[in-house]
Design a protein around this motif. Structure first.
Motif, PDB file in Angstrom:
ATOM      1  N   THR A  80       0.824  -1.210   0.000  1.00  0.00           N
ATOM      2  CA  THR A  80       0.000   0.000   0.000  1.00  0.00           C
ATOM      3  C   THR A  80       0.861   1.264   0.000  1.00  0.00           C
ATOM      4  O   THR A  80       0.487   2.268  -0.614  1.00  0.00           O
ATOM      5  N   ASN A  81       2.005   1.217   0.662  1.00  0.00           N
ATOM      6  CA  ASN A  81       2.920   2.368   0.618  1.00  0.00           C
ATOM      7  C   ASN A  81       3.449   2.594  -0.793  1.00  0.00           C
ATOM      8  O   ASN A  81       3.517   3.739  -1.271  1.00  0.00           O
ATOM      9  N   LEU A  82       3.809   1.516  -1.470  1.00  0.00           N
ATOM     10  CA  LEU A  82       4.278   1.641  -2.849  1.00  0.00           C
ATOM     11  C   LEU A  82       3.157   2.158  -3.744  1.00  0.00           C
ATOM     12  O   LEU A  82       3.405   2.965  -4.654  1.00  0.00           O
ATOM     13  N   PHE A  83       1.938   1.713  -3.469  1.00  0.00           N
ATOM     14  CA  PHE A  83       0.806   2.202  -4.254  1.00  0.00           C
ATOM     15  C   PHE A  83       0.627   3.712  -4.105  1.00  0.00           C
ATOM     16  O   PHE A  83       0.425   4.419  -5.093  1.00  0.00           O
ATOM     17  N   ILE A  84       0.676   4.200  -2.871  1.00  0.00           N
ATOM     18  CA  ILE A  84       0.515   5.642  -2.639  1.00  0.00           C
ATOM     19  C   ILE A  84       1.600   6.421  -3.378  1.00  0.00           C
ATOM     20  O   ILE A  84       1.323   7.439  -4.032  1.00  0.00           O
ATOM     21  N   ALA A  85       2.842   5.955  -3.305  1.00  0.00           N
ATOM     22  CA  ALA A  85       3.938   6.633  -3.997  1.00  0.00           C
ATOM     23  C   ALA A  85       3.697   6.661  -5.504  1.00  0.00           C
ATOM     24  O   ALA A  85       3.897   7.695  -6.167  1.00  0.00           O
ATOM     25  N   SER A  86       3.244   5.531  -6.065  1.00  0.00           N
ATOM     26  CA  SER A  86       2.997   5.464  -7.510  1.00  0.00           C
ATOM     27  C   SER A  86       1.858   6.382  -7.914  1.00  0.00           C
ATOM     28  O   SER A  86       1.927   7.069  -8.949  1.00  0.00           O
ATOM     29  N   MET A  87       0.819   6.424  -7.097  1.00  0.00           N
ATOM     30  CA  MET A  87      -0.325   7.276  -7.419  1.00  0.00           C
ATOM     31  C   MET A  87       0.052   8.755  -7.349  1.00  0.00           C
ATOM     32  O   MET A  87      -0.413   9.567  -8.165  1.00  0.00           O
ATOM     33  N   VAL A  88       0.896   9.102  -6.397  1.00  0.00           N
ATOM     34  CA  VAL A  88       1.348  10.497  -6.291  1.00  0.00           C
ATOM     35  C   VAL A  88       2.187  10.875  -7.513  1.00  0.00           C
ATOM     36  O   VAL A  88       2.051  11.985  -8.056  1.00  0.00           O
ATOM     37  N   ILE A  89       3.043   9.972  -7.963  1.00  0.00           N
ATOM     38  CA  ILE A  89       3.822  10.227  -9.181  1.00  0.00           C
ATOM     39  C   ILE A  89       2.885  10.468 -10.355  1.00  0.00           C
ATOM     40  O   ILE A  89       3.092  11.385 -11.164  1.00  0.00           O
ATOM     41  N   LEU A  90       1.840   9.664 -10.447  1.00  0.00           N
ATOM     42  CA  LEU A  90       0.876   9.785 -11.548  1.00  0.00           C
ATOM     43  C   LEU A  90       0.231  11.163 -11.566  1.00  0.00           C
ATOM     44  O   LEU A  90       0.144  11.813 -12.619  1.00  0.00           O
TER      45      LEU A  90
ATOM     46  N   GLY B 279       3.986   6.179 -13.097  1.00  0.00           N
ATOM     47  CA  GLY B 279       3.054   6.014 -11.999  1.00  0.00           C
ATOM     48  C   GLY B 279       1.873   5.137 -12.377  1.00  0.00           C
ATOM     49  O   GLY B 279       1.378   4.347 -11.565  1.00  0.00           O
ATOM     50  N   TRP B 280       1.422   5.262 -13.615  1.00  0.00           N
ATOM     51  CA  TRP B 280       0.297   4.475 -14.142  1.00  0.00           C
ATOM     52  C   TRP B 280       0.600   2.976 -14.043  1.00  0.00           C
ATOM     53  O   TRP B 280      -0.222   2.183 -13.585  1.00  0.00           O
ATOM     54  N   GLU B 281       1.800   2.601 -14.460  1.00  0.00           N
ATOM     55  CA  GLU B 281       2.199   1.196 -14.389  1.00  0.00           C
ATOM     56  C   GLU B 281       2.463   0.760 -12.947  1.00  0.00           C
ATOM     57  O   GLU B 281       2.226  -0.390 -12.574  1.00  0.00           O
ATOM     58  N   GLY B 282       2.949   1.696 -12.126  1.00  0.00           N
ATOM     59  CA  GLY B 282       3.198   1.382 -10.720  1.00  0.00           C
ATOM     60  C   GLY B 282       1.922   1.013  -9.987  1.00  0.00           C
ATOM     61  O   GLY B 282       1.889   0.024  -9.240  1.00  0.00           O
ATOM     62  N   VAL B 283       0.847   1.778 -10.196  1.00  0.00           N
ATOM     63  CA  VAL B 283      -0.413   1.448  -9.512  1.00  0.00           C
ATOM     64  C   VAL B 283      -0.998   0.154 -10.064  1.00  0.00           C
ATOM     65  O   VAL B 283      -1.669  -0.599  -9.350  1.00  0.00           O
ATOM     66  N   GLY B 284      -0.737  -0.124 -11.348  1.00  0.00           N
ATOM     67  CA  GLY B 284      -1.189  -1.392 -11.919  1.00  0.00           C
ATOM     68  C   GLY B 284      -0.496  -2.575 -11.269  1.00  0.00           C
ATOM     69  O   GLY B 284      -1.135  -3.593 -10.955  1.00  0.00           O
ATOM     70  N   LEU B 285       0.812  -2.458 -11.041  1.00  0.00           N
ATOM     71  CA  LEU B 285       1.558  -3.512 -10.361  1.00  0.00           C
ATOM     72  C   LEU B 285       1.038  -3.709  -8.939  1.00  0.00           C
ATOM     73  O   LEU B 285       0.799  -4.846  -8.502  1.00  0.00           O
TER      74      LEU B 285
END
Length: 612
Positions: free
Chosen positions: A121-131, A143-149
């Motif tokens: 969930t921490n990685l998800f938040i970071a990816s979404m913020v990048i997006l 970020g788009w691919e990060g939240v997908g992962l």
């Protein structure tokens, strides 16, 4: 602006710590790290937002961090951008994400992989913020691919159950179709403009390409393909309901409040491109309208409490797409924000119901829970009221009303009627869910729930789901175009939508409160059985895709499993071996055989000579 990178760095640090040392950490320590990292991001957002609103509320600010990629003229800087739109999205991601993390520390207690959950969930938040903070489309794609992962990892969190793994794989593959289309769109935009900086694209594309030209039409269609995949809209909507296999806080975080709204953000961020392709923009509205109706009917007959909310999420994002399609840009983002509040509340409250009922999710096996868990019941009433857009007292009423007004102002009365009918369906299935779960006889022994980490997030989201949440200002001036003037119809549409919402609630109580005789009669009829089965399976899209794509793919894979190409290559070796075997048979050491073959050869040569 100097604190803006902290919104990314803090969750990433939390992810690294929990990933490398999580197994050795106690649950309290893991929860503290996971919550604190997102809390720091939320606090940094608060400071950045306060400073932005105090000094430059209409500005577009950029913070260059480093050059990510450079090859000749192709240059991709890793830069963060802050304006009213990105600030609104950032506040939703970190603020609602922080509350969900607090609740998750209670919900996931005692589960295997406790620290792993918070790492994801921490990685998800970071990816979404990048997006949401990306200045460049390539950084947004990161970020788009990060939240997908992270979505794949969290949906399949309980990976020991094969069904959960299948649901995660399904989500990953279906959304990847959209991601590939989005990548095609980026290639087209770069070829046309020579840049992927979103501010530069908004200036160069209208200057270089004619409105409605094939180049801009295809590029925006590809962007729409990416949006419908990530936001679970027709025709790539099939993954969202199965994604409920993940833990309930995941459903609240990813599949209600943040990730599934990424497609809405993508279109809103690139609104200049879509305005330059009016036919595609209108198609966005049609996709939203059709999806909201299909998902609304599907939600009417679901028995799993989380699947009802999943289809309602699909439907509400359909409203956001409808708003984008009619150029009600502010209304789309407004509904995105209020939806994050009340849908996160409903998902977390459904998690409380599931815990109270010993992990039972079938609403038909519940009932009478309002006395056992009164706070959760109140959360469902308020959150359900906001989802159904009950007038004046809920946040959902104000945001959904703005969408309907936008449709009328743009002259799309057909889409407005679809939105009103969708609102009726929403009221019916929402209060059907509340009646089946909390009213009537108690069918499952339930227990109460206590603890500050359980109560606090629910209470805050409950307050935000009321009129309070509707009056949170969104600094979207000079970021998105203004809505066409619709003051003449504002009151009329508000009254009509209010009546529709209330009628839906009354229908739900008439049909589902008590013995439910009419519902049972309809379900027992042949037509009722067919329709119920069709809606229960979400109009059969899964079955259709299984026959159109999965079965042919498996058939081809079965053929290729025998490796026909390899056998074709091997046939050359087989022919050589066959010829060698034939020649070996002639060398048998018998004088009569050699004499006979010499005579036969001589006769053949003589015949050929006479013939020629």
């Amino acid at each position: 602006m100097s604190l803006l990178p902290l919104t990314i760095i803090s969750p990433i640090i939390g992810f690294i710590i929990l990933s490398f040392w999580g197994r050795n950490l106690k649950e309290n320590t893991a929860a503290t790290i996971g919550i604190t990292s997102v809390g720091i991001a939320a606090l940094a957002t608060l400071f950045v937002g306060f400073n932005y609103m105090s000094h430059t509320p209409d500005a577009h600010m950029t913070l260059h961090l480093w050059t990510w990629m450079q090859a000749g003229s192709f240059n991709i800087p890793f830069s963060l951008t802050l304006d009213g739109l990105s600030l609104t999205m950032l506040s939703v991601v970190t603020g609602v994400g922080f509350l969900i993390h607090i609740y998750a520390s209670y919900y996931m207690r005692g589960e295997e992989g406790y620290s792993r959950f918070f790492a994801y969930t921490n990685l998800f938040i970071a990816s979404m913020v990048i997006l949401v903070l990306a200045e460049n489309m390539v950084v947004l794609y990161l970020g788009w691919e990060g939240v997908g992962l992270c979505s794949y990892l969290l949906i399949g969190f309980y990976f020991k159950n094969p069904a959960n793994g299948a649901a995660a794989m399904k989500a990953f593959i279906v959304t990847r179709i959209g991601d590939v289309l989005l990548a095609f769109g980026l290639f087209m935009l770069y070829q046309a403009a020579g840049t992927l900086n979103m501010q530069e694209l908004a200036t160069i594309i209208p200057a270089k390409l004619e409105a409605g030209s094939p180049e801009i039409t295809w590029a925006t269609l590809m962007l729409l393909g990416g949006a419908v995949g990530k936001s679970a809209q027709l025709p790539l909507q099939t993954w969202l309901a199965d994604a409920m296999a993940g833990p309930t806080p995941v459903s609240a975080l990813i599949h209600a409040a943040t990730m599934v709204t990424a497609g809405v953000y993508l279109i809103a961020r690139n609104h200049v491109l879509f305005l330059h392709a009016p036919e595609v923009l209108h198609f966005v509205g049609i996709v939203g309208a059709v999806t909201l109706l299909l998902a609304g009917f599907a939600a009417l007959v679901q028995t799993d409490i989380k699947r009802v909310l999943a289809y309602s999420t699909m439907s509400q994002i359909g409203y956001m797409f409808l708003a984008l399609g009619v150029q009600a840009w502010d209304a789309a983002i407004f509904h995105l924000m209020t939806h994050a509040f009340f849908k996160a509340l409903l998902f977390l409250a459904s998690g409380s119901v599931i815990l109270a009922c010993h992990h039972e999710q079938n609403m038909l096996k519940m009932g009478g829970l309002r006395k056992k868990i009164p706070l959760v019941y109140l959360c469902f009433l308020v959150g359900g009221g906001a989802l159904a857009a009950l007038p004046l007292i809920t946040a959902g009423f104000f945001s959904k009303d703005e969408i309907l007004i936008g449709a009328h102002a743009n002259g799309d009365n057909g889409l407005m009627i679809a939105g009103l009918f969708g609102a009726l369906l929403t009221s019916i299935y929402t209060f059907r869910m509340i009646i089946l779960t909390f009213h009537g006889e108690e069918k499952t022994e339930a227990h109460g729930l206590n603890g500050i980490t359980h109560h606090l997030p629910l209470i805050i989201l409950l307050i935000l789901s009321t009129t309070v949440g509707a009056f949170i200002p969104q600094p979207l001036n000079h970021v998105l175009p203004d809505l066409k003037d619709a003051n003449d119809a504002h009151l009329t549409i508000a009254i009509i939508s209010s009546i529709v919402a209330i009628v839906g609630v009354l229908i739900a109580f008439a049909l589902y409160q008590g013995e439910r005789k009419l519902v049972n009669i309809i379900k027992a009829s042949t037509f009722g059985k067919i329709l119920s089965n069709l809606w229960f399976h979400a109009w059969g899209f899964d079955c259709l895709y299984h026959w159109l794509f999965v079965k042919p793919f498996l058939f081809i894979a079965k053929i290729l499993h025998k490796d026909p190409l390899d056998k074709t290559v091997d046939s050359t070796t087989w022919l050589v071996r066959l010829a060698n075997k034939g020649l070996t048979l002639t060398a048998n050491g018998q004088t009569r055989w050699y004499t006979a073959t010499m005579l036969i050869g001589a006769i053949v040569l003589l015949i050929l000579l006479f013939w020629l």
